[in-house]
Design a protein around this motif. Structure first.
Motif, PDB file in Angstrom:
ATOM      1  N   SER A 190      70.785  22.275  30.272  1.00  0.00           N
ATOM      2  CA  SER A 190      69.847  23.402  30.301  1.00  0.00           C
ATOM      3  C   SER A 190      70.108  24.428  29.201  1.00  0.00           C
ATOM      4  O   SER A 190      69.146  24.993  28.660  1.00  0.00           O
ATOM      5  CB  SER A 190      69.852  24.072  31.679  1.00  0.00           C
TER       6      SER A 190
ATOM      7  N   ASP B  73      68.132  23.394  26.200  1.00  0.00           N
ATOM      8  CA  ASP B  73      66.713  23.715  26.322  1.00  0.00           C
ATOM      9  C   ASP B  73      66.456  25.143  25.841  1.00  0.00           C
ATOM     10  O   ASP B  73      65.474  25.421  25.143  1.00  0.00           O
ATOM     11  CB  ASP B  73      66.253  23.596  27.779  1.00  0.00           C
TER      12      ASP B  73
ATOM     13  N   LYS C 151      64.305  26.356  22.530  1.00  0.00           N
ATOM     14  CA  LYS C 151      63.181  27.280  22.661  1.00  0.00           C
ATOM     15  C   LYS C 151      63.343  28.462  21.701  1.00  0.00           C
ATOM     16  O   LYS C 151      62.404  28.858  21.015  1.00  0.00           O
ATOM     17  CB  LYS C 151      63.092  27.799  24.092  1.00  0.00           C
TER      18      LYS C 151
ATOM     19  N   SER D 186      63.606  19.543  29.561  1.00  0.00           N
ATOM     20  CA  SER D 186      62.932  19.810  30.831  1.00  0.00           C
ATOM     21  C   SER D 186      61.429  19.936  30.651  1.00  0.00           C
ATOM     22  O   SER D 186      60.663  19.689  31.590  1.00  0.00           O
ATOM     23  CB  SER D 186      63.495  21.087  31.460  1.00  0.00           C
ATOM     24  N   TRP D 187      60.970  20.281  29.412  1.00  0.00           N
ATOM     25  CA  TRP D 187      59.528  20.429  29.185  1.00  0.00           C
ATOM     26  C   TRP D 187      58.823  19.084  29.006  1.00  0.00           C
ATOM     27  O   TRP D 187      57.597  19.014  29.039  1.00  0.00           O
ATOM     28  CB  TRP D 187      59.251  21.311  27.971  1.00  0.00           C
ATOM     29  N   SER D 188      59.570  18.004  28.808  1.00  0.00           N
ATOM     30  CA  SER D 188      58.966  16.685  28.576  1.00  0.00           C
ATOM     31  C   SER D 188      58.923  15.915  29.889  1.00  0.00           C
ATOM     32  O   SER D 188      59.888  15.257  30.289  1.00  0.00           O
ATOM     33  CB  SER D 188      59.762  15.914  27.528  1.00  0.00           C
TER      34      SER D 188
ATOM     35  N   ARG E  41      50.023  22.876  27.298  1.00  0.00           N
ATOM     36  CA  ARG E  41      49.864  23.499  28.596  1.00  0.00           C
ATOM     37  C   ARG E  41      49.453  24.962  28.443  1.00  0.00           C
ATOM     38  O   ARG E  41      49.882  25.636  27.497  1.00  0.00           O
ATOM     39  CB  ARG E  41      51.172  23.429  29.396  1.00  0.00           C
TER      40      ARG E  41
ATOM     41  N   ILE F  97      49.717  28.665  30.253  1.00  0.00           N
ATOM     42  CA  ILE F  97      50.635  29.342  31.167  1.00  0.00           C
ATOM     43  C   ILE F  97      50.059  30.705  31.516  1.00  0.00           C
ATOM     44  O   ILE F  97      49.657  31.468  30.618  1.00  0.00           O
ATOM     45  CB  ILE F  97      52.025  29.503  30.519  1.00  0.00           C
TER      46      ILE F  97
ATOM     47  N   VAL G 241      51.250  26.461  25.078  1.00  0.00           N
ATOM     48  CA  VAL G 241      52.519  25.877  24.632  1.00  0.00           C
ATOM     49  C   VAL G 241      52.323  24.388  24.364  1.00  0.00           C
ATOM     50  O   VAL G 241      51.747  23.657  25.177  1.00  0.00           O
ATOM     51  CB  VAL G 241      53.617  26.081  25.695  1.00  0.00           C
TER      52      VAL G 241
ATOM     53  N   GLY H 284      54.568  21.161  23.767  1.00  0.00           N
ATOM     54  CA  GLY H 284      55.969  20.745  23.858  1.00  0.00           C
ATOM     55  C   GLY H 284      56.833  21.992  23.992  1.00  0.00           C
ATOM     56  O   GLY H 284      56.615  22.820  24.871  1.00  0.00           O
ATOM     57  N   PRO H 285      57.829  22.187  23.096  1.00  0.00           N
ATOM     58  CA  PRO H 285      58.635  23.404  23.143  1.00  0.00           C
ATOM     59  C   PRO H 285      58.071  24.531  22.272  1.00  0.00           C
ATOM     60  O   PRO H 285      58.671  25.604  22.192  1.00  0.00           O
ATOM     61  CB  PRO H 285      59.974  22.931  22.569  1.00  0.00           C
TER      62      PRO H 285
END
Length: 641
Positions: free
Chosen positions: A370, A373, A377, A499-501, A542, A544, A561, A563-564
């Motif tokens: 994590s 990640d 970002k 975690s985003w994938s 996505r 948000i 967003v 991906g990242p």
């Protein structure tokens, strides 16, 4: 084995013993101090990772135009030589400039950069005082208080430590570092010495009761010096800082243990940058002592920053609504307040870079994916988004809507050249990218970041191993990794699955592997030359919804967003950049966007994004050039008609 014992044994063996850590000293030889806690992951030796394309261009741009460019190293040393600095804390500048330069040298082995660093270190050593201090404060006035003497001397230690670690193990540097530290020990402590929490400028500089959080950040360099020397007095001084609690009126370690939210820690002055700087030292202290209270504290702080402070671009802090007098540099429940329209300053670059470094500590110690990640970002959004296109500096703070970059705050003009704390710290963030990109444990390589790169390392049996990452990530989510060991050998190669994938596809020699988001995929096999890993990340776009903070005027916004990568509307290409829109998305928030040729040559990624009134153009946040006055809109106001 006692803590003062030293090891001169191979790094791979160190990792297996559980006695010594190798995380901080690889690349300068294998002389490391004994520890009671072993890191799960270790960085590769200096020069092992070579990035190409995307992030490499930014790193080289910074090195050429900043660390090897206009930085006034002589003027930085002059603050110490004259002992008449015209403003508090200017003595930090030398250490920050040298610190990033040394990390860049670790990556590049650039002889010109080494020459620059060697010259300025020799210049600094020439101003060491008879009592051992290298300080902007005259001996008779030491230890200084509101002028930031201890903070400045902290950065002297960090600059010398980084030089000794990565550039040149000159005994004169280590000796100067020890004398400098011994002077601090002679001056700081229980009566009749001066207590560390009684020294500093914060928060008296803003007219509030003293906090002095910045002085306790000496913990990190003292732990580093203990790692080099094993001499008990440095660990004893570190223990004194830990016992002091970090501030005049609050024990930050206990507050973190109690899960106090970051913006409520340290009372009226929860300064984000300095707090994390101190907790980097708490991590190092835990490595040496195994103090479980310290571990609970920094792990709680890490979790609470992730959940309550980070904005969509991976940085944190704001001036509203809780601590307006700290000029956007305090924790502010920012994860929930980031769309608050009352915010005028937020996300100091010093905060983002220190968060990146703190995440690196947690990742190496725990093996948890994590923190990577979070690093990813921040790097692709907040860090690159704060950098000048010309490479010669970083924004002081960043906004998500309006004026993207704001380059005024604490700093000093050297003629026409303006230097701030943040454009000194930004390069350190870049220098950490190759440091964390690919690592190792005693089972094999660990791929953390997916920029195109070439890696030369060794297998668990110490045989040569090459990894090649072929990709245009994050322009697409496709990555090919060529694995080339010198001889066939069984080991485990770990791949971070972000975690985003949500739906990552990983194939080894064409065979699909089971993987899960937010984990490391562990690929164990007898690897041989020609083995090939194919990775396809789920770069779903996505939408948000805005978080709901204290101000209802911040509720009706959305962000996009990929991906990242955080997307934004750029006034440079869109005069209607801040007009309300309604993004067309399905019931799961997925947006069908189209990649288009960038309007501007400096834009990395540009998309056509569907709205109820037709397509709009959005680019990656980092590409928006706000340095000429153009504005940005990252949180899009939602059209209600």
């Amino acid at each position: 084995m006692k803590l003062s014992t030293f090891c001169r044994i191979p790094a791979r063996r160190i990792a297996k013993t559980g006695i010594c850590t190798l995380s901080v000293l690889l690349g300068t030889g294998l002389f490391v101090s004994a520890q009671t806690v072993t890191d799960r992951f270790a960085p590769l030796p200096a020069g092992a990772v070579r990035l190409t394309n995307f992030l490499e261009n930014d790193i080289r741009n910074s090195i050429e135009h900043w660390n090897k460019g206009e930085l006034p190293y002589r003027e930085f040393v002059e603050f110490f030589r004259s002992q008449a600095a015209p403003q508090f804390a200017l003595g930090e500048m030398w250490g920050k400039a040298v610190r990033s330069g040394c990390m860049f040298y670790r990556y590049t082995q650039d002889p010109e950069l080494k020459s620059i660093l060697k010259a300025t270190v020799e210049d600094l050593l020439s101003v060491q005082n008879p009592n051992g201090s290298i300080s902007c404060t005259p001996e008779e006035q030491q230890p200084g208080g509101e002028n930031g003497d201890l903070w400045e001397r902290k950065y002297v230690m960090l600059g010398l430590d980084e030089y000794y670690r990565w550039v040149e193990q000159n005994p004169a540097v280590l000796e100067a570092l020890k004398k400098h530290a011994d002077c601090l020990i002679a001056q700081i402590g229980h009566a009749p010495k001066t207590e560390i929490v009684d020294l500093g400028w914060s928060a008296t500089n803003i007219g509030h009761e003293a906090c002095h959080i910045e002085s306790s950040t000496l913990l990190e360099p003292f732990m580093r010096l203990y790692n080099w020397t094993g001499e008990q007095r440095y660990l004893d001084f570190a223990s004194y800082i830990v016992e002091s609690g970090g501030t005049k009126h609050f024990d930050l370690i206990q507050q973190a243990c109690d899960n106090t939210l970051p913006y409520k820690m340290s009372g009226h002055y929860p300064k984000a940058y300095e707090m994390m700087s101190m907790f980097e030292g708490v991590v190092e202290y835990y490595r040496a002592t195994g103090d479980e209270r310290c571990k609970q504290a920094f792990m709680n702080l890490y979790d609470n920053i992730r959940k309550n402070e980070l904005t969509i671009i991976g940085n944190a802090g704001a001036d509203q609504p809780y601590h307006p007098y700290v000029a956007g540099e305090a924790w502010g429940n920012t994860a929930f307040e980031q769309t608050n329209p009352d915010i005028t300053r937020m996300m100091e670059t010093c905060v983002g870079v220190t968060w990146l470094k703190f995440c690196s500590q947690i990742m190496r110690l725990t093996g948890d994916p994590s923190p990577v990640d979070e690093i990813e970002k921040y790097v692709y959004n907040g860090l690159l988004g704060a950098m000048k296109p010309s490479g010669d500096g970083f924004s002081y703070v960043n906004l998500l809507n309006g004026n993207k970059v704001v380059n005024y705050g604490w700093g000093w003009h050297f003629g026409d050249f303006y230097v701030t704390c943040c454009n000194l710290n930004g390069p350190m963030g870049l220098a950490y990218i190759p440091y964390v990109a690919v690592m190792e444990d005693d089972r094999g390589p660990i791929v953390n970041l997916y920029n195109a790169s070439e890696i030369d390392m060794t297998t668990p049996r110490k045989r040569p191993l090459k990894l090649s990452l072929e990709t245009d990530f994050p322009l697409t989510g496709n990555v090919i990794i060529e694995v080339t060991p010198e001889k066939k050998e069984e080991f485990t190669l770990k791949l971070r699955i972000p975690s985003w994938s949500a739906n990552t596809v990983v194939k080894v020699n064409g065979k699909t592997q089971e993987v899960a988001p937010g984990t490391y995929a562990e690929l164990t096999r007898k690897w041989q030359a020609g083995d090939r890993i194919e990775v396809a990340f789920d770069m779903t776009c996505r939408v948000i919804d805005a978080p709901h903070g204290s101000n209802r005027k911040g509720d009706n916004f959305q962000a996009v967003v990929w991906g990242p990568i955080v997307l934004a509307r750029d006034q440079n290409i869109d005069p209607d950049y801040d007009k309300p829109v309604r993004i067309i998305a399905d019931e799961n928030g997925i947006v069908k966007i189209k990649k288009v040729n960038p309007t501007l040559p400096t834009t990395r990624i540009e998309f056509a994004v569907p709205t109820a009134d037709g397509e709009i153009r959005m680019t990656d946040y980092a590409s928006v050039n706000g340095w000429e006055g153009a504005k940005i809109c990252t949180w899009l106001p939602v059209k209600t008609e």
